[in-house]
Design an enzyme around this catalytic site. Structure first.
Site, PDB file in Angstrom:
ATOM      1  N   GLU A 213      38.063  50.213  53.239  1.00  0.00           N
ATOM      2  CA  GLU A 213      38.108  50.426  51.785  1.00  0.00           C
ATOM      3  C   GLU A 213      38.917  51.654  51.372  1.00  0.00           C
ATOM      4  OE1 GLU A 213      35.403  49.591  53.523  1.00  0.00           O
ATOM      5  OE2 GLU A 213      34.337  47.992  52.474  1.00  0.00           O
TER       6      GLU A 213
ATOM      7  N   ALA B 249      35.351  41.884  50.594  1.00  0.00           N
ATOM      8  CA  ALA B 249      35.221  41.459  49.198  1.00  0.00           C
ATOM      9  C   ALA B 249      36.598  40.992  48.730  1.00  0.00           C
ATOM     10  CB  ALA B 249      34.727  42.628  48.348  1.00  0.00           C
TER      11      ALA B 249
ATOM     12  N   GLY C  40      33.556  44.298  53.128  1.00  0.00           N
ATOM     13  CA  GLY C  40      32.363  43.531  52.794  1.00  0.00           C
ATOM     14  C   GLY C  40      31.994  42.518  53.871  1.00  0.00           C
TER      15      GLY C  40
HETATM   16  C1  HXC Z   1      41.467  38.745  48.803  1.00  0.00           C
HETATM   17  C2  HXC Z   1      42.420  38.333  50.846  1.00  0.00           C
HETATM   18  C3  HXC Z   1      41.609  39.319  51.452  1.00  0.00           C
HETATM   19  C4  HXC Z   1      40.693  40.026  50.632  1.00  0.00           C
HETATM   20  C5  HXC Z   1      42.855  38.468  52.976  1.00  0.00           C
HETATM   21  N1  HXC Z   1      43.182  37.829  51.827  1.00  0.00           N
HETATM   22  N2  HXC Z   1      41.921  39.375  52.772  1.00  0.00           N
HETATM   23  N3  HXC Z   1      42.346  38.063  49.548  1.00  0.00           N
HETATM   24  N4  HXC Z   1      40.649  39.699  49.313  1.00  0.00           N
HETATM   25  N5  HXC Z   1      39.847  40.946  51.117  1.00  0.00           N
HETATM   26  C6  HXC Z   1      44.168  36.778  51.633  1.00  0.00           C
HETATM   27  C7  HXC Z   1      45.577  37.305  51.675  1.00  0.00           C
HETATM   28  O1  HXC Z   1      45.923  37.839  50.423  1.00  0.00           O
HETATM   29  C8  HXC Z   1      46.350  36.059  52.003  1.00  0.00           C
HETATM   30  O2  HXC Z   1      46.470  35.263  50.863  1.00  0.00           O
HETATM   31  C9  HXC Z   1      45.433  35.323  52.943  1.00  0.00           C
HETATM   32  O3  HXC Z   1      44.127  35.859  52.721  1.00  0.00           O
HETATM   33  C10 HXC Z   1      45.775  35.550  54.407  1.00  0.00           C
HETATM   34  O4  HXC Z   1      45.820  36.942  54.651  1.00  0.00           O
HETATM   35  P1  HXC Z   1      47.085  37.668  55.308  1.00  0.00           P
HETATM   36  O5  HXC Z   1      47.026  39.093  54.870  1.00  0.00           O
HETATM   37  O6  HXC Z   1      48.320  36.911  55.051  1.00  0.00           O
HETATM   38  O7  HXC Z   1      46.709  37.531  56.854  1.00  0.00           O
HETATM   39  P2  HXC Z   1      47.107  38.522  58.050  1.00  0.00           P
HETATM   40  O8  HXC Z   1      48.539  38.968  57.902  1.00  0.00           O
HETATM   41  O9  HXC Z   1      46.696  37.819  59.294  1.00  0.00           O
HETATM   42  O10 HXC Z   1      46.217  39.812  57.848  1.00  0.00           O
HETATM   43  C11 HXC Z   1      44.808  39.715  57.951  1.00  0.00           C
HETATM   44  C12 HXC Z   1      44.142  41.004  57.404  1.00  0.00           C
HETATM   45  C13 HXC Z   1      44.634  41.270  55.993  1.00  0.00           C
HETATM   46  C14 HXC Z   1      44.456  42.179  58.335  1.00  0.00           C
HETATM   47  C15 HXC Z   1      42.630  40.743  57.436  1.00  0.00           C
HETATM   48  O11 HXC Z   1      44.505  40.070  55.213  1.00  0.00           O
HETATM   49  C16 HXC Z   1      43.886  42.355  55.297  1.00  0.00           C
HETATM   50  O12 HXC Z   1      44.090  43.527  55.562  1.00  0.00           O
HETATM   51  N6  HXC Z   1      43.004  41.984  54.362  1.00  0.00           N
HETATM   52  C17 HXC Z   1      42.265  42.897  53.553  1.00  0.00           C
HETATM   53  C18 HXC Z   1      41.174  43.544  54.386  1.00  0.00           C
HETATM   54  C19 HXC Z   1      40.414  44.533  53.545  1.00  0.00           C
HETATM   55  O13 HXC Z   1      40.949  45.525  53.063  1.00  0.00           O
HETATM   56  N7  HXC Z   1      39.132  44.275  53.377  1.00  0.00           N
HETATM   57  C20 HXC Z   1      38.293  45.120  52.575  1.00  0.00           C
HETATM   58  C21 HXC Z   1      38.294  44.587  51.220  1.00  0.00           C
HETATM   59  S1  HXC Z   1      37.520  45.721  50.136  1.00  0.00           S
HETATM   60  P3  HXC Z   1      47.927  34.866  50.259  1.00  0.00           P
HETATM   61  O14 HXC Z   1      47.571  34.035  49.069  1.00  0.00           O
HETATM   62  O15 HXC Z   1      48.604  36.151  49.937  1.00  0.00           O
HETATM   63  O16 HXC Z   1      48.572  34.122  51.379  1.00  0.00           O
HETATM   64  C22 HXC Z   1      35.939  45.445  50.313  1.00  0.00           C
HETATM   65  C23 HXC Z   1      35.174  46.273  49.399  1.00  0.00           C
HETATM   66  C24 HXC Z   1      33.827  46.288  49.854  1.00  0.00           C
HETATM   67  O17 HXC Z   1      35.483  44.663  51.072  1.00  0.00           O
HETATM   68  C25 HXC Z   1      33.028  46.887  48.810  1.00  0.00           C
HETATM   69  C26 HXC Z   1      31.691  46.417  49.024  1.00  0.00           C
HETATM   70  C27 HXC Z   1      31.601  44.956  49.319  1.00  0.00           C
END
Ligand code: HXC
Length: 258
Positions: A132, A66, A109
């Site tokens: 999460e 998400a 998500g």
């Molecule tokens: C918003 C996101 C994002 C996310 C990545 N980006 N994941 N933006 N929401 N979930 C954005 C980053 O901010 C960044 O933008 C760009 O995508 C590239 O990501 P990087 O982090 O620079 O890439 P990398 O270093 O390769 O790392 C990849 C990654 C990391 C390991 C996947 O991005 C990460 O940990 N993302 C979050 C994963 C996460 O926690 N997902 C769960 C979300 S909570 P900028 O503009 O900064 O360059 C969820 C709640 C669910 O899903 C509830 C029910 C649906």
């Protein structure tokens, strides 16, 4: 139709392909993206030419979850009133089969969206997880429920409580994905599977998917009854007679979706 966050393609053999396309955010599933996805899937579900759908992302990310930035400043009253993420479940209410092709990140998500699909085929570079807890929250679209039913309690607990990522091999071993293929072949493999499904009769495809899904909802006895009623129901279809007649006549069936 042109979308802001998707690329869609209707192929001529009964298969439609939806690609999540938000490359600057690793396909983070913001509200507008999910709105487009549900709308595209519903259109395909209602389209008689489409018998199966392939849902995929990019080589780098199926979806990184998400949209954290979109959620960050919301308060309880807001998420409760808007019933945040409830609309996501509409993906699991699509009646035609959805084959998910997962390359790269399927986190939070993103993993939950993949689990709403019917078959998951993973590329070798796939990375799954429910991170999460690291954000001070918990999965909100099936990560504690669908994942537990698929991989079992102990592993689901470990994944949800630690937020650890896991790879395609473990996902295959524990039944989250049906197969792992080289990353550059994931989408082609999904299309092949969808094409195979698309040769069959639409009402029978829908009944088969529905019955398998009911196994997650019903007791065994109820599920067996549900299955039997659907099985008997296929005898109301001319495609059931055609399929069995073609077998007897040693020819290919000519299904008409009736
Ligand atoms: C918003 C996101 C994002 C996310 C990545 N980006 N994941 N933006 N929401 N979930 C954005 C980053 O901010 C960044 O933008 C760009 O995508 C590239 O990501 P990087 O982090 O620079 O890439 P990398 O270093 O390769 O790392 C990849 C990654 C990391 C390991 C996947 O991005 C990460 O940990 N993302 C979050 C994963 C996460 O926690 N997902 C769960 C979300 S909570 P900028 O503009 O900064 O360059 C969820 C709640 C669910 O899903 C509830 C029910 C649906």
């Amino acid at each position: 139709k042109t979308w802001e966050y998707l690329k869609t393609e209707k192929r001529d053999n009964g298969v439609a392909v939806v690609r999540l396309h938000r490359p600057d955010a690793l396909n983070a599933l913001c509200g507008p993206l999910m709105g487009e996805l549900v709308s595209a899937l519903k259109t395909m579900d209602a389209d008689a030419d489409v018998k199966a759908v392939v849902l995929t992302g990019s080589d780098r990310a199926f979806a990184a979850g998400a949209d954290i930035k979109e959620m960050k400043d919301k308060n309880y009253a807001e998420v409760y009133k808007e019933s945040m993420l409830t609309a996501w479940n509409e993906v699991s209410e699509i009646r035609k089969p959805i084959v998910a092709g997962v390359n790269g990140f399927a986190l939070g998500g993103g993993c939950e969206l993949a689990m709403m699909c019917d078959i998951i085929i993973a590329g070798e570079n796939a990375v799954f997880g429910q991170p999460e807890i690291q954000l001070g929250t918990i999965p909100g679209a099936g990560g504690t429920q669908r994942l537990t039913r698929i991989v079992g309690k102990s592993l689901a607990m470990e994944l949800v409580l630690t937020g650890s990522k896991f790879d395609a091999q473990l996902a295959e071993k524990r039944g989250l994905v049906s197969r792992v293929v080289p990353t550059d072949q994931t989408v082609d493999e999904c299309i092949r599977v969808a094409e195979k499904i698309a040769k069959f009769s639409t009402p029978v495809i829908i009944a088969a998917k529905d019955c398998v899904n009911q196994s997650q909802e019903l007791s065994l006895q109820q599920g067996l009854l549900y299955e039997k009623a659907s099985f008997w129901g296929t005898f109301a279809l001319s495609d059931r007679l055609e399929g069995m007649t073609a077998f007897k006549e040693k020819r290919k069936p000519n299904f008409t979706d009736t």
